[in-house]
Motif scaffolding. Structure first.
Motif, mmCIF file in Angstrom:
data_model
loop_
_atom_site.group_PDB
_atom_site.id
_atom_site.type_symbol
_atom_site.label_atom_id
_atom_site.label_comp_id
_atom_site.label_asym_id
_atom_site.label_seq_id
_atom_site.Cartn_x
_atom_site.Cartn_y
_atom_site.Cartn_z
ATOM 1 N N GLN A 109 -15.928 -6.251 -34.860
ATOM 2 C CA GLN A 109 -14.517 -6.361 -35.241
ATOM 3 C C GLN A 109 -13.948 -7.710 -34.786
ATOM 4 N N HIS A 110 -14.371 -8.173 -33.624
ATOM 5 C CA HIS A 110 -13.939 -9.485 -33.127
ATOM 6 C C HIS A 110 -14.373 -10.588 -34.085
ATOM 7 N N ARG A 111 -15.572 -10.452 -34.623
ATOM 8 C CA ARG A 111 -16.039 -11.434 -35.596
ATOM 9 C C ARG A 111 -15.168 -11.408 -36.857
ATOM 10 N N LEU A 112 -14.839 -10.225 -37.327
ATOM 11 C CA LEU A 112 -13.955 -10.100 -38.492
ATOM 12 C C LEU A 112 -12.619 -10.799 -38.231
ATOM 13 N N VAL A 113 -12.021 -10.514 -37.092
ATOM 14 C CA VAL A 113 -10.700 -11.048 -36.764
ATOM 15 C C VAL A 113 -10.722 -12.573 -36.632
ATOM 16 N N THR A 114 -11.745 -13.090 -35.962
ATOM 17 C CA THR A 114 -11.787 -14.530 -35.697
ATOM 18 C C THR A 114 -12.370 -15.323 -36.859
ATOM 19 N N GLU A 115 -13.450 -14.838 -37.446
ATOM 20 C CA GLU A 115 -14.122 -15.584 -38.511
ATOM 21 C C GLU A 115 -13.386 -15.484 -39.848
ATOM 22 N N LYS A 116 -12.973 -14.297 -40.209
ATOM 23 C CA LYS A 116 -12.320 -14.087 -41.491
ATOM 24 C C LYS A 116 -10.881 -14.599 -41.490
ATOM 25 N N PHE A 117 -10.153 -14.313 -40.403
ATOM 26 C CA PHE A 117 -8.719 -14.609 -40.396
ATOM 27 C C PHE A 117 -8.318 -15.750 -39.466
ATOM 28 N N GLY A 118 -9.238 -16.237 -38.630
ATOM 29 C CA GLY A 118 -8.918 -17.334 -37.724
ATOM 30 C C GLY A 118 -7.907 -16.969 -36.657
ATOM 31 N N ILE A 119 -7.876 -15.703 -36.284
ATOM 32 C CA ILE A 119 -6.914 -15.221 -35.286
ATOM 33 C C ILE A 119 -7.473 -15.427 -33.882
ATOM 34 N N THR A 120 -6.671 -15.984 -32.997
ATOM 35 C CA THR A 120 -7.094 -16.206 -31.609
ATOM 36 C C THR A 120 -6.310 -15.358 -30.616
ATOM 37 N N LYS A 121 -5.174 -14.796 -31.043
ATOM 38 C CA LYS A 121 -4.382 -13.909 -30.201
ATOM 39 C C LYS A 121 -4.051 -12.653 -30.987
ATOM 40 N N ILE A 122 -4.219 -11.504 -30.359
ATOM 41 C CA ILE A 122 -3.904 -10.233 -30.997
ATOM 42 C C ILE A 122 -2.692 -9.626 -30.295
ATOM 43 N N ALA A 123 -1.647 -9.356 -31.069
ATOM 44 C CA ALA A 123 -0.418 -8.811 -30.482
ATOM 45 C C ALA A 123 -0.635 -7.406 -29.927
ATOM 46 N N LEU A 124 -1.490 -6.625 -30.607
ATOM 47 C CA LEU A 124 -1.683 -5.229 -30.213
ATOM 48 C C LEU A 124 -3.007 -4.714 -30.753
ATOM 49 N N VAL A 125 -3.719 -3.948 -29.919
ATOM 50 C CA VAL A 125 -4.820 -3.105 -30.388
ATOM 51 C C VAL A 125 -4.422 -1.667 -30.081
ATOM 52 N N ILE A 126 -4.559 -0.805 -31.058
ATOM 53 C CA ILE A 126 -4.137 0.587 -30.907
ATOM 54 C C ILE A 126 -5.164 1.495 -31.561
ATOM 55 N N GLY A 127 -5.383 2.682 -30.991
ATOM 56 C CA GLY A 127 -6.327 3.611 -31.602
ATOM 57 C C GLY A 127 -6.291 4.974 -30.951
ATOM 58 N N TRP A 128 -6.686 5.980 -31.743
ATOM 59 C CA TRP A 128 -6.732 7.372 -31.286
ATOM 60 C C TRP A 128 -8.175 7.845 -31.190
ATOM 61 N N SER A 129 -8.468 8.700 -30.203
ATOM 62 C CA SER A 129 -9.773 9.334 -30.028
ATOM 63 C C SER A 129 -10.854 8.271 -29.816
ATOM 64 N N LEU A 130 -11.907 8.229 -30.638
ATOM 65 C CA LEU A 130 -12.882 7.153 -30.471
ATOM 66 C C LEU A 130 -12.274 5.801 -30.825
ATOM 67 N N GLY A 131 -11.183 5.805 -31.568
ATOM 68 C CA GLY A 131 -10.420 4.579 -31.769
ATOM 69 C C GLY A 131 -9.764 4.119 -30.479
ATOM 70 N N ALA A 132 -9.371 5.069 -29.626
ATOM 71 C CA ALA A 132 -8.822 4.721 -28.311
ATOM 72 C C ALA A 132 -9.895 4.078 -27.440
ATOM 73 N N LEU A 133 -11.113 4.610 -27.509
ATOM 74 C CA LEU A 133 -12.211 4.028 -26.743
ATOM 75 C C LEU A 133 -12.473 2.589 -27.184
#
Length: 339
Positions: A109-133
């Motif tokens: 997922q980090h590769r997707l965020v950085t390589e595809k979108f060029g994002i270096t800062k993430i305002a929020l990561v959120i998730g439920w259940s295994l998404g929370a993990l």
């Protein structure tokens, strides 16, 4: 028509040392990335969840408003949309699909965020259940990148009791005579139904069943609820895909890496992002006391249990009251983070 996109990752060496050939992530985005690339939110999916299952928390006027945020929902590896046993070519297809860890999911997922979108800062990561993990793992793996995390209905490490439950779900599915060691020619429908029955007492609380809270959902009796909902709930999934995700959950541990070498408290301490940790008060998979322990070892964490009779499933948007509480807490947390 597909309502999601694919990001190709090439041949990926997994945490296990195995190579997953031509790996890919299926993802969907909501909203627009601003010029500063500072409004990104990552919202991973969960066991037996697809990106569409996360949409209850996204929308105009909600905390995750696409007018304000660029929300990326990556599908968990193994869920049938991202690389999975059902869509990986031989020889790693079906039961030969390798173990995927939470660490693997987040790294890709980090590769997707950085390589595809060029994002270096993430305002929020959120998730439920295994998404929370996965959310906890983002905070531990990329503390310099993640500003805030909100894990709800899940822990930073799968405790032994939850591991036993996950193993029992696998055993129920594999008891079907059509299982054939994972090389079935047709889906083991009886096993998938048995998995649903095995999940049912853990997904919701004792109070949920005692007070017949399934009746407003359209099920007049417990028998009809079990037969018409739980016996059917996993039938849309491939059996090997479900097992792959369960095995990811069984091995869930943010400290299971070379840097932490199993030092759980050390891994928690590296989560420097502002954190809002919201367990469900009657969650039988991930009890609130486990989160309370984790928060003690996180330098900037708020512990806020959600009072609910919906057990583990308080966090999937089925109960409007719980949904509003989660959304309101998230709004307040995001506002605090901007001050």
């Amino acid at each position: 028509m597909k309502d999601y996109e694919i990001y190709s990752l090439g041949d990926v060496v997994l945490q296990s040392g195995q190579t997953l050939p031509q790996a890919f992530l299926a993802y969907k985005t909501y909203g627009t990335l601003n010029a500063a690339k500072s409004n990104a939110v990552v919202y991973p999916t969960w066991f037996a969840g697809l990106h569409t299952d996360n949409e209850w928390l996204i929308g105009p006027g909600k905390a995750l408003d696409p007018d304000n945020y660029f929300i990326i929902v990556p599908n968990m590896l193994g869920n049938g949309l991202s690389s999975s046993p059902s869509n990986t070519p031989a020889p790693l297809d079906r039961a030969n699909f390798p173990l995927i860890t939470i660490y693997d999911n987040v790294r890709l997922q980090h590769r997707l965020v950085t390589e595809k979108f060029g994002i270096t800062k993430i305002a929020l990561v959120i998730g439920w259940s295994l998404g929370a993990l996965q959310t906890f793992q983002w905070g531990a793996s990329y503390p310099e990148m993640v500003e805030r995390i909100v894990p709800f209905g899940g822990t930073a490490k799968t405790r032994p009791h939850a591991q036993v439950v996950f193993e029992s779900l696998i055993a129920a599915l594999q008891a079907d005579s059509n299982w054939k060691e994972g090389f079935y020619t047709r889906q083991p429908v009886a096993g998938l139904a048995a998995m649903g029955r095995s999940y049912a007492p853990w997904g919701f609380s004792q109070a949920y069943y005692l007070e017949q809270l399934y009746q407003p959902e359209g099920y007049s009796t417990l028998k009809s609820y079990l037969e018409d909902y739980w016996d059917q709930v996993f039938l849309s999934f491939d059996a090997n895909d479900l097992i792959a995700m369960l095995r990811t959950g069984i091995h869930g541990d943010i400290s299971a890496n070379l840097e932490d070498n199993g030092n759980f408290e050390q891994a928690l301490n590296r989560i420097t992002a502002h954190a809002l940790v919201m367990p469900g008060s009657t969650d039988l998979f991930f009890p609130s006391e486990d989160n309370a322990y984790e928060v003690k070892h996180m330098p900037n964490a708020i512990f806020r249990p959600i009072e609910s009779k919906w057990g583990h499933c308080f966090g999937i948007g089925q109960n409007e009251q719980d949904s509003l509480v989660i959304d309101n807490h998230l709004k307040q947390f995001l506002q605090l983070g901007q001050n």
